[in-house]
Scaffold this motif. Structure first.
Motif, mmCIF file in Angstrom:
data_model
loop_
_atom_site.group_PDB
_atom_site.id
_atom_site.type_symbol
_atom_site.label_atom_id
_atom_site.label_comp_id
_atom_site.label_asym_id
_atom_site.label_seq_id
_atom_site.Cartn_x
_atom_site.Cartn_y
_atom_site.Cartn_z
ATOM 1 N N ALA A 439 21.437 -33.011 -10.227
ATOM 2 C CA ALA A 439 21.399 -32.858 -8.764
ATOM 3 C C ALA A 439 20.969 -34.164 -8.087
ATOM 4 O O ALA A 439 20.124 -34.185 -7.196
ATOM 5 N N TRP A 440 21.586 -35.259 -8.536
ATOM 6 C CA TRP A 440 21.232 -36.587 -8.011
ATOM 7 C C TRP A 440 22.233 -37.071 -6.959
ATOM 8 O O TRP A 440 22.172 -38.233 -6.542
ATOM 9 N N GLU A 441 23.172 -36.238 -6.550
ATOM 10 C CA GLU A 441 24.209 -36.711 -5.624
ATOM 11 C C GLU A 441 23.614 -37.295 -4.345
ATOM 12 O O GLU A 441 24.075 -38.331 -3.865
ATOM 13 N N LYS A 442 22.566 -36.633 -3.813
ATOM 14 C CA LYS A 442 21.993 -37.097 -2.542
ATOM 15 C C LYS A 442 21.419 -38.497 -2.674
ATOM 16 O O LYS A 442 21.589 -39.345 -1.790
ATOM 17 N N ALA A 443 20.709 -38.755 -3.786
ATOM 18 C CA ALA A 443 20.088 -40.079 -3.980
ATOM 19 C C ALA A 443 21.150 -41.165 -4.010
ATOM 20 O O ALA A 443 21.003 -42.217 -3.377
ATOM 21 N N PHE A 444 22.238 -40.909 -4.723
ATOM 22 C CA PHE A 444 23.280 -41.929 -4.832
ATOM 23 C C PHE A 444 24.100 -42.009 -3.551
ATOM 24 O O PHE A 444 24.570 -43.078 -3.184
ATOM 25 N N LEU A 445 24.255 -40.867 -2.866
ATOM 26 C CA LEU A 445 24.926 -40.878 -1.565
ATOM 27 C C LEU A 445 24.174 -41.782 -0.595
ATOM 28 O O LEU A 445 24.778 -42.589 0.117
ATOM 29 N N GLU A 446 22.847 -41.689 -0.597
ATOM 30 C CA GLU A 446 22.023 -42.539 0.279
ATOM 31 C C GLU A 446 22.199 -44.013 -0.087
ATOM 32 O O GLU A 446 22.265 -44.874 0.788
ATOM 33 N N GLN A 447 22.267 -44.311 -1.394
ATOM 34 C CA GLN A 447 22.457 -45.716 -1.824
ATOM 35 C C GLN A 447 23.790 -46.259 -1.327
ATOM 36 O O GLN A 447 23.865 -47.367 -0.811
ATOM 37 N N VAL A 448 24.854 -45.452 -1.490
ATOM 38 C CA VAL A 448 26.194 -45.887 -1.040
ATOM 39 C C VAL A 448 26.184 -46.098 0.469
ATOM 40 O O VAL A 448 26.689 -47.104 0.973
ATOM 41 N N LEU A 449 25.568 -45.156 1.200
ATOM 42 C CA LEU A 449 25.536 -45.270 2.663
ATOM 43 C C LEU A 449 24.682 -46.459 3.106
ATOM 44 O O LEU A 449 24.949 -47.062 4.144
ATOM 45 N N GLY A 450 23.663 -46.799 2.299
ATOM 46 C CA GLY A 450 22.863 -48.004 2.588
ATOM 47 C C GLY A 450 23.722 -49.252 2.565
ATOM 48 O O GLY A 450 23.682 -50.082 3.484
ATOM 49 N N TYR A 451 24.522 -49.391 1.499
ATOM 50 C CA TYR A 451 25.462 -50.516 1.410
ATOM 51 C C TYR A 451 26.453 -50.480 2.575
ATOM 52 O O TYR A 451 26.780 -51.495 3.176
ATOM 53 N N ARG A 452 26.927 -49.257 2.874
ATOM 54 C CA ARG A 452 27.953 -49.096 3.899
ATOM 55 C C ARG A 452 27.430 -49.505 5.278
ATOM 56 O O ARG A 452 28.139 -50.173 6.046
ATOM 57 N N GLU A 453 26.187 -49.110 5.593
ATOM 58 C CA GLU A 453 25.608 -49.461 6.891
ATOM 59 C C GLU A 453 25.482 -50.976 7.038
ATOM 60 O O GLU A 453 25.774 -51.537 8.085
ATOM 61 N N LYS A 454 25.027 -51.638 5.952
ATOM 62 C CA LYS A 454 24.907 -53.112 5.996
ATOM 63 C C LYS A 454 26.284 -53.741 6.172
ATOM 64 O O LYS A 454 26.449 -54.712 6.914
ATOM 65 N N GLU A 455 27.269 -53.188 5.483
ATOM 66 C CA GLU A 455 28.651 -53.694 5.569
ATOM 67 C C GLU A 455 29.176 -53.550 7.004
ATOM 68 O O GLU A 455 29.749 -54.496 7.564
ATOM 69 N N LEU A 456 28.953 -52.378 7.616
ATOM 70 C CA LEU A 456 29.453 -52.132 8.977
ATOM 71 C C LEU A 456 28.686 -52.946 10.017
ATOM 72 O O LEU A 456 29.254 -53.364 11.028
ATOM 73 N N LYS A 457 27.386 -53.177 9.748
ATOM 74 C CA LYS A 457 26.586 -53.992 10.676
ATOM 75 C C LYS A 457 27.133 -55.419 10.721
ATOM 76 O O LYS A 457 27.317 -56.005 11.801
#
Length: 1417
Positions: A439-457
């Motif tokens: 049940a680690w999907e949320k942790a890795f989802l947050e990591q991916v979204l972290g990269y994504r936010e920096k990319e979009l910024k």
């Protein structure tokens, strides 16, 4: 004007000299390249007849031209650049005498020498006809009119299939491009190395003279790497290889520029004609027609240039992908850890595409400054010193844009974040089963979204800067700035300077030309710099320093290592020290040792996979290698076993029998023709290992390196394989075998045993020799031999072979799955996807646009449309204002109120600039909003998908969505929309202006608009299908890359690199087969539509001439100068519309997974589940049934069972009995088809998946780690303290190992945990379970990869630490469950026996037979 002597000598003889001098060389080329004779066509006849007619005319080299035409026909040359350039020279050199003759005729009259005039004009007409035939109907027709037309019409009528596309030309194929390039690349790299070494030698001499320490080899290599990292090495190689063809395109763009600058001069003549009251009308018609012809030639040359650029770009892409693939086959272990599979996939997807784009803009770097200089020269001619004001404006704006370009290049970190995101997504997809179990999907989802936010910024900042650049520099605003400065200075410095129509609109036409190079220059420079950095990364990846250390072959011993010291990296600590191994030919050598002692490293050293620090390694003969973790291809079982060799039926059957695969083939739906999914997903661990072993045995190699192949199989299967394959009586008995093993029972039959401790061989000798020494090995044997008796009391019947698989129908690839996921041949996949998907239908495309705009929101769309209308209204106003100014009557040699006119003009221009900035920012921000939502939806849809989705969807397809498709939504769609909307509104403005000047033009414009829409709709239908075909054929490239990188060591060991390179080439060529028609069709559309645009120019000019008496020069200048922009506008509309149409498909491909089946919710809102649940750990199955898919047989049927708290239950059974299905059911990886499971009285179907999976624990068979710190791998949510983590590591027997690591808990694990041994990874998984310490623990043969001593320690740890927990063990080693409370024996999906081990043995049932086979009773 040129003198008559010059006109009659130099201008006449120059083309003739070109033809006479180069004809012999051209004839030699034709002689050397025979493509077969072409029959005489109408075209060839027409050209020959025209030449024969012109033979009567003086100074004609027609005889030689006729000979060349016929020679070309005989040698099979369909198009001739040589003759085309000759006719261009002839026509260009005749333009000066033509002008002189016209002026003379106007002055003296044509009757004075009618014969000479008639002869000259006839000769010039024939020359134009030859040029027309040679170019339009010969060179350009083949890809602009005839061939694409057939494809476009077919695509409009019926959906295109792979078979409808043209085959690649030989010069565009991977084989041809790469064979030429590899040679160049090797030479280039070696010359760099030798140059570096030469400089190093000089340094050494100087150092000796000064008495300083000599630099070592590492410094030399570092210097070489620094030299190569600039990236110019790669660009030089590509330039040498593809440069000559690229130069032909460069010639075309030079001719294009010539015609482009000729048009304003003709416009000047036309406006001059409008001012002359008594000028004859034929002059006006002549100028109008000439302008039309020049526009047509400009279009043709421009698109010939674009065609060449795209062809070169395609070849660059093929070349770089081929080089990267070849490199990924030879990349060494150290480098493999610095660049992950995700980064390599990104390298061949997004980065190669950007390298292609660079080719198109490269010429602008040097051509743009020349174009700017020419524009300013002609402006000086019209406006005198006032033109300097324009130069000053450019100079003032340049630093601003330089600053913006610099800032934007710094924001290229967006690419770094994108690489990180793709790398993480690749790992998530590879380890999705672990994420689901834990049940680690949320942790890795947050990591991916972290990269994504920096990319979009970073992307947002870059887009805002780009908007400032566009508003100030790349648009009409800029044109207004320069015009405002020049006209302002011109009228203010002298009252006598008046702005008439000729000065205004010729200047505006020149400024309009100036706009293109000025907008391209900073973009081209920044693109060149970015691509330089990118090619640096390519080169860093491709440099020889990354080459894998090769194997050395000898004629002596089977394997010989003399005083070898090895490490995984050049700088890292040695993993093997003082290794001396001599393996006689035909002997069996066993390698034993604890987890992490260096057993696998020893085999890697023999294969040349490690860095050799000292000593020598040699192997006699061919090698076959079986890795510890089986590497299985996405192919049939037969293809995996034969591995590129021909099938020898008798030997093949013998190999399958020896490797115990025959019973498995009976279970598989299509026998040995069953397609195995990616990474062997529809085979169990043991089946994968046996297929891997069969591959090696089938090879009939001389030396076999076997890395613990028996750990993943059951004891009696292992014994069978040892007896039939590896042992003294096996099929490999005469071969040299090096076997890494934890099985003690095999050791007495080994000729030599090597004992490894901490990377050193502490003992070696035969089994008896080692026992007689009474050393550590002897003590170990005495302790553990009793636990590992594997002597079969009876011969194991093959049908009884027991071994745990993932059940046979998990991920079984049905026909529908094959079609949907691409697990078929490339051609089948392409045909299916192209016919099944209906994206080419208008309503489907409309739905995609609606989906995209809905994601942005109406709050953004309405202001965007309003701002576009406002900016174009301002543009129309200031242009009309300018025409009124030009028509202002001149009073006493001056015009009145010039200050006011200038101020209004400037204000309107400024208003347009503000509106442009607003529109570009709004679209950019809207695009980012849409992109964020679409990526979020895609990520959530994928992570919420059940395991069956990942088992039937290739990871290459999913990675393609996250890399290429998201990149298209990020950048391509917003950029395309900006361009398309800008030019659409501009086109509306031009049509309004032309109809304002000459209302009768509506009669011409309306049919042209209908024709435009008709041609565009034809093209769009085909273009979307071609884009889809290309997209679909791209995914298999990434899947193949992924597979190759992961199995590189196996491919190298078997020497199969060439076969895999051929497969990769086929995939790339197949992809380019779809790409090539797409850009050819785009050029077809662009040329046809630009001819439509040139029709508007002709209409505006002709109608202006006809209305000479009623129209003012100002309004004519406005109409004609704007109509000249139509060709460029239509070209950009085509390009941007095509980009948007093609890329909007990405929205559909990203939304595609929204409709696939999803798991149940992760957490249930308002759930009353206690925090401490489960408190006791009781599990109850009530008439539980399970199916993998509707319509398939039951995997579990009617299971009724209650497991009490603290009970220890072993689960055993044959292949496909349903052992794993029980575990999958408990974790709800598969949902119940009937019945229910209760844990502590709670029906697990009624709670959230994460509520369930986070409260129970599994230790899986395949240990998966993710790149990141060791701590993150143990505790991704940061919920435990360091003390708790160290405690779990100690209990997992990893504390000493982790304590000795440089960063301890922060030690960076590489992708897949490859810098830890398999056994260590398994212990990390145990540490995870110890850390969670839940009431229920499931073990799926969790200790297969560890030695017996560690296994015993782990088992005792589990017994102690999980004493008060319920433990379910799916067992291979039966001795691990002999002290359990109960054993469940599964058979065909139901429970056949269930009792304590003692009672089951005494009942002499199925379990008794299994124990007897394993030598336990």
């Amino acid at each position: 004007d040129l003198t008559e002597c010059f006109q009659n000598t130099v201008l006449v003889w120059f083309p003739c000299v070109y033809l006479w001098l180069l004809a012999p060389f051209y004839a030699l080329k034709l002689y050397c390249h025979d493509c077969g004779c072409i029959r005489i066509s109408t075209l060839c006849t027409a050209k020959t007849v025209i030449l024969l007619i012109s033979l009567s005319l003086p100074l004609s080299p027609q005889v030689l031209a006729i000979c060349i035409i016929q020679l070309e026909r005989i040698r099979g040359c369909r198009s001739s650049v040589f003759l085309f350039l000759f006719w261009v020279l002839v026509v260009v050199c005749s333009l000066v005498p033509l002008r002189a003759k016209i002026q003379l005729a106007m002055y003296e009259g044509i009757t004075t020498d009618i014969v000479r005039y008639t002869t000259f004009f006839s000769y010039f007409s024939l020359q134009l006809a030859q040029l027309f035939l040679c170019f339009v109907l010969n060179l350009h027709t083949q890809y602009v009119i005839a061939v694409p037309l057939r494809l476009v019409v077919k695509g409009y009528r019926t959906p295109l299939e792979a078979g409808d596309l043209w085959n690649l030309r030989e010069e565009d194929t991977s084989d041809k491009i790469l064979s030429d390039l590899e040679e160049e690349w090797t030479t280039e790299c070696m010359s760099s190395l030798s140059a570096c070494l030469t400089r190093q030698e000089k340094t050494m001499v100087a150092a000796v003279a000064l008495g300083t320490r000599l630099p070592d080899q590492a410094q030399i290599l570092r210097k070489l790497q620094k030299e190569q990292s600039s990236g110019f090495c790669l660009l030089r190689t590509l330039a040498r290889n593809l440069g000559p063809y690229f130069l032909t395109g460069t010639m075309c763009i030079i001719f294009h520029d010539f015609f482009m600058f000729a048009i304003p001069q003709v416009l000047s003549l036309l406006l001059g004609f409008m001012n002359e009251e008594d000028a004859p009308l034929w002059k006006g018609y002549f100028y109008a027609t000439l302008m039309f012809l020049l526009s047509c030639l400009q279009s043709l040359f421009n698109h010939q240039y674009m065609y060449t650029c795209f062809t070169v770009g395609m070849r660059v892409k093929t070349a770089v992908m081929g080089l990267v693939y070849r490199k990924s086959l030879v990349i060494n272990s150290a480098s493999r850890r610095t660049c992950t599979v995700g980064e390599i996939v990104n390298l061949v997807s997004a980065d190669t595409q950007k390298l292609m784009d660079f080719v198109v803009y490269f010429n602008a770097v040097w051509l743009a400054p020349i174009e700017i200089a020419l524009c300013l020269f002609f402006l000086w001619q019209h406006l005198g010193p006032s033109a300097l004001a324009g130069i000053a404006t450019v100079i003032l704006i340049f630093p601003l844009n330089g600053f913006i370009a610099k800032k934007r290049s710094k924001l290229q970190v967006q690419m770094k974040f994108m690489d990180g995101r793709i790398k993480l997504m690749n790992e998530i997809l590879n380890g999705i089963k672990i994420l689901k179990f834990y049940a680690w999907e949320k942790a890795f989802l947050e990591q991916v979204l972290g990269y994504r936010e920096k990319e979009l910024k970073a992307l947002k900042k870059s887009q805002i800067l780009y908007s400032i650049s566009i508003a100030s520099f790349n648009s009409s605003t800029f044109l207004v700035c320069i015009a405002f400065a020049m006209f302002g200075v011109y009228v203010l410095i002298d009252d006598k300077n008046v702005l008439d129509a000729q000065k205004v609109f010729v200047s505006m036409a020149l400024i309009n030309i100036l706009k293109t190079p000025l907008s391209q220059l900073p973009f081209a420079m920044s693109t060149t710099m970015q691509r330089g950095n990118m090619s640096g990364f390519f080169q860093w990846f491709l440099s020889p320093l990354f080459l894998c250390f090769s194997m050395f072959f000898s004629d002596g011993e089977g394997v010989l290592i003399d005083n070898g010291t090895f490490s995984w990296t050049k700088e890292g600590p040695p993993c093997l020290k003082r290794i001396n191994v001599r393996v006689p030919q035909g002997s069996l050598v066993a390698v034993v040792g604890h987890v992490g002692s260096g057993k696998s490293s020893l085999l890697s050293a023999m294969l040349g996979e490690t860095e050799k620090r000292s000593g020598s390694v040699s192997i006699k003969g061919s090698v076959a290698y079986v890795p510890q973790q089986a590497w299985i291809q996405n192919a049939t079982v037969q293809d995996n076993v034969t591995f590129g060799r021909e099938k020898q039926k008798t030997w093949y059957q013998r190999v399958l029998d020896a490797c115990a695969l025959l019973p498995d083939l009976e279970i598989l739906p299509a026998g040995d023709s069953t397609e195995i999914g990616e990474k062997g997903l529809n085979l169990s661990g043991g089946q994968k290992q046996r297929v891997s072993l069969a591959r090696a045995v089938y090879r009939k190699a001389d030396v076999y390196l076997l890395d613990d192949p028996l750990s993943a199989v059951d004891a009696h299967v292992g014994q069978h394989i040892f007896d039939k394959v590896i042992g003294p009586k096996g099929v490999l008995r005469d071969k040299t075998r090096v076997l890494v093993t934890h099985g003690m029972s095999f050791l007495p039959q080994a000729d030599l045993i090597l004992v490894l401790v901490d990377g050193e061989i502490t003992e070696s000798g035969s089994y008896q020799e080692l026992l007689s020494r009474h050393g550590a090995f002897a003590d170990f044997i005495h302790t553990f031999a009793s636990n590992d008796r594997k002597e079969s009391v009876t011969e194991t019947p093959m049908s009884e072979i027991d071994e745990e698989p993932v059940p046979e129908d998990l991920g079984k690839l049905m026909e529908v799955d094959k079609a949907r996921t691409g697990r078929v041949s490339l051609e089948e996949e392409l045909i299916f996807d192209s016919t099944d998907c209906l994206s080419f239908l208008p309503q489907v495309r409309l739905e995609m646009y609606m989906e995209y705009f809905k994601t942005i929101g109406m709050a953004f769309i309405i202001p965007i449309v309003f701002l576009y209308a406002f900016q174009q209204g301002a543009s129309l106003a200031y242009n009309y204002w300018l025409s009124l100014w030009a028509d202002e009557p001149i009073v006493n040699g001056t015009q009145v109120d010039t200050d006011m006119k200038l101020a209004v003009y400037g204000a309107l221009g400024f208003a347009q600039g503000i509106a442009i900035f607003g529109t570009t920012v709004a679209i950019s921000v809207g695009g980012i909003i849409a992109s964020r939502h679409l990526h979020m939806d895609l990520l959530k849809n994928v992570l919420h998908s059940p395991m069956s989705f990942f088992e039937t969807t290739p990871s290459g397809n999913l990675l393609n969505r996250f890399a290429k498709e998201i990149d298209a939504i990020d950048c391509m769609i917003p950029d395309g929309l900006k361009m398309m909307l800008g030019y659409l509104f501009k086109l509306m403005e031009v049509c309004i202006i032309v109809m304002l000047a000459t209302p009768f033009a509506a009669v011409v414009i309306l049919p042209l608009a209908i024709l435009y829409a008709f041609v565009q709709s034809f093209y769009v239908a085909t273009s979307c299908q071609l884009r889809r075909l290309e997209s679909v054929s791209r995914s298999p490239i990434y899947t193949h890359f992924n597979e190759t990188v992961q199995g590189a060591s196996v491919i190298r060991a078997f020497g199969e690199q060439h076969r895999f390179i051929v497969q990769a080439n086929k995939r790339v060529d197949f992809n380019q087969t779809s790409y090539f028609p797409r850009f050819v069709a785009t050029r077809w559309l662009a040329v046809n539509l630009e001819f439509v645009g040139n029709g508007v120019v002709l209409a505006a000019a002709i109608l202006s001439v006809m209305g000479k008496d009623t129209l003012s020069p100002g309004i004519v200048g406005l109409a004609v100068s704007h109509s000249l922009q139509v060709t460029g506008i239509l070209s950009w509309i085509v390009r941007s519309w095509t980009d948007v149409e093609n890329n909007i498909v990405s929205v559909e491909r990203v939304k595609e997974y929204a409709d696939t089946a999803k798991e149940a919710v992760w957490t249930v809102e308002g759930s009353s589940l206690p925090l401490a649940w489960p408190q006791t750990g009781t599990i109850e199955f009530q008439d539980y049934g399970l199916q993998y898919r509707k319509g398939l047989d039951w995997a579990l049927k009617g299971i009724t069972l209650k497991i009490q708290e603290r009970e220890k239950v072993g689960i055993v059974g044959r292949t496909g009995a349903g052992k794993s299905s029980l575990a999958l059911g408990i974790f709800r990886i598969l949902e119940a088809a009937k019945g229910a499971i209760y844990i502590d009285g709670v029906n697990i179907a009624e709670i959230g998946l994460h509520d369930l999976r986070s409260r129970i624990t599994i230790i899986p068979q395949d240990p998966v780690l993710f790149s990141g710190s060791l701590r993150m791998n143990l505790d991704p949510f940061d919920t435990y303290t360091d003390e708790e983590i160290w405690s779990s590591l100690e209990l997992a027997h990893l504390k000493n190992f982790v304590s000795n690591l440089p960063d301890k808990l922060n030690y960076e694990c590489s992708e897949g945990g490859e810098n830890l041994s398999l056994g260590q990874r398994q212990l990390v998984c145990l540490a995870r379970a110890l850390l969670r310490k839940t009431k229920i623990l499931v073990l799926d043969e969790a200790t297969a990869a560890v030695d017996l001593e560690t296994d015993t320690l782990i088992q005792s740890t589990i017994r102690q630490q999980f004493e008060d927990c319920t433990v379910l063990t799916i067992a291979h080693r039966l001795n691990t469950i002999m002290d359990y409370t109960r054993v469940i024996v599964m058979d065909k999906g139901h429970i056949s026996e269930m009792d304590s081990p003692t009672n089951l043995i005494s009942n002499r049932g199925q379990f008794y037979h299994m124990c007897r086979e394993a030598g336990l009773v």
